[in-house]
Design a protein around this motif. Sequence first.
Motif, short mmCIF file in Angstrom:
data_model
loop_
_atom_site.label_atom_id
_atom_site.label_comp_id
_atom_site.label_asym_id
_atom_site.label_seq_id
_atom_site.Cartn_x
_atom_site.Cartn_y
_atom_site.Cartn_z
N LEU A 42 0.82 -1.22 0.00
CA LEU A 42 0.00 0.00 0.00
C LEU A 42 0.85 1.26 0.00
O LEU A 42 0.68 2.15 -0.83
N SER A 43 1.78 1.34 0.94
CA SER A 43 2.57 2.57 1.11
C SER A 43 3.85 2.59 0.29
O SER A 43 4.48 3.64 0.14
N GLY A 52 -6.73 7.92 16.16
CA GLY A 52 -8.01 8.20 15.52
C GLY A 52 -8.18 7.60 14.14
O GLY A 52 -9.12 7.95 13.42
N PHE A 53 -7.29 6.66 13.76
CA PHE A 53 -7.40 6.10 12.41
C PHE A 53 -8.65 5.24 12.25
O PHE A 53 -9.29 5.25 11.18
N HIS A 67 -12.85 2.62 4.05
CA HIS A 67 -11.46 2.14 3.99
C HIS A 67 -10.69 2.73 2.81
O HIS A 67 -9.46 2.79 2.84
N GLY A 68 -11.42 3.14 1.78
CA GLY A 68 -10.73 3.77 0.65
C GLY A 68 -10.03 5.05 1.06
O GLY A 68 -8.86 5.29 0.71
N LEU A 103 4.67 -0.95 9.30
CA LEU A 103 4.65 -2.26 9.94
C LEU A 103 3.33 -2.99 9.75
O LEU A 103 3.24 -4.19 9.99
N GLY A 104 2.30 -2.25 9.34
CA GLY A 104 0.99 -2.85 9.17
C GLY A 104 -0.08 -1.97 9.79
O GLY A 104 0.19 -1.22 10.73
N GLY A 105 -1.31 -2.03 9.29
CA GLY A 105 -2.40 -1.23 9.84
C GLY A 105 -2.06 0.24 9.81
O GLY A 105 -1.68 0.79 8.77
#
Length: 431
Positions: A5-6, A36-37, A46-47, A73-75
């Motif tokens: 993703l990133s 606050g994500f 989620h988009g 790292l994830g999430g």
Amino acid sequence: MTDSLSQLPNRRALHRNIAAAAAGQEMAVALIDLDGFKTVNDLYGHGVGDRLIKEIAQILRQLCGNDAATYRLGGDEFAVSMVGPLAGTLLEGICRGLIETLSQPVALDDRRIPIGASVGLARCPAGATLESSELLRRADVAMYVSKRDGKMRCTWFKDEFDRSLEALRDLDNDLRAALLHEEFRVHYQPLVDSRTRHIVAVEALLRWQRPDGRDLGPDVFIPVAEESGLINAIGAWVLRRACTDALRWGIKLSVNISAAQLRNPEFPFQLGQILEETGFPPERLELEITETCLVLDPLVAERSLDLVRGLGVDVVLDDFGTGYASIGFLRQFRFEKLKLDRSLVVDSAVDESLRAMMLSSISMARALKMRVTAEGVETEDQAAMVRSAGCDHIQGWLFFAPMPAGEVAQHLTAEVPQGGTAKAEPGRKVA
């Protein structure tokens, strides 16, 4: 070993790079968790959450330049590592730059998304050796402390954090046992009408006497319960017990609600079930919340409070005068009552500027059609002051101390004419 993703290096890359770092040099690692994500995903989908992750990754790249390595790292969790002289100092500067950047909402098309970051920092000094897993564990512990202490901050790992965490884990285990074995108790402090001094309501106050005889106040164990998620079970127990006790008293009942409870999307439905089970009239229930409950996740809080009001329950802003609530803030959340904090009441008696602030707060509440309670009243002079200032209700040791349910019933039975409400005896303190 790249996050899809990133397009940043991932967790495996971070472990590899730490292990491959040149021996003898200082290394520092920052673990970054977005504040606050989850709310962003819940509100915008989620988009938008994915696009925000990409934007945060770009911000980190710009802040780090060629001086530090950035990872996802994830999430909603990122990391930054740096090797070399003054690595820790330089890394802290990068992280503080991130927090400053995120103090303003992130622009995505026509949206401005509020987001924050809590950072934990750990270092391996020059000449020392730490496994990558241990270095990351320390940064994770420090990040937890940043979250616990209010978010949007950087915290360096200290050895004492491990000792504190062990104590917190022990307390968490004890809380679970206390709930299972019903070691909690609810006491009630009456509120009186400012003019008639009749008891018009009670506030439910949680008490915990441990098996060893020690009393622990809510200020000690409630934050632990919030962190562990146990607050939802404890809060439900308090609501059910208080509604059951107060059902036969015929007066209003106030119950304190924590920030974690308000953030729980199931809370309004849980409240509705408790009202139905106990038969307690919703129009006699008030939920007391503090400003902190609202500023952390205002959109989630507003949604929950709308559902609570839909049940017929009133909402009270507690501890007013200790925070930064504005008129816009009060209008947004439409409280039914303001509760003036004890410090404002006590200090207003000796400080003219604070007295003016108290009077203006009461006038503002009146303009917004809110009732006003003054808490912490301990002297007749204070009672006279808040009464003349326009407060509807008074709470404090001048009239009553917190007491078990049986004593509330005794006062309402012994001191009330048939069909009336109890009148407090000035100066009487009931243990």
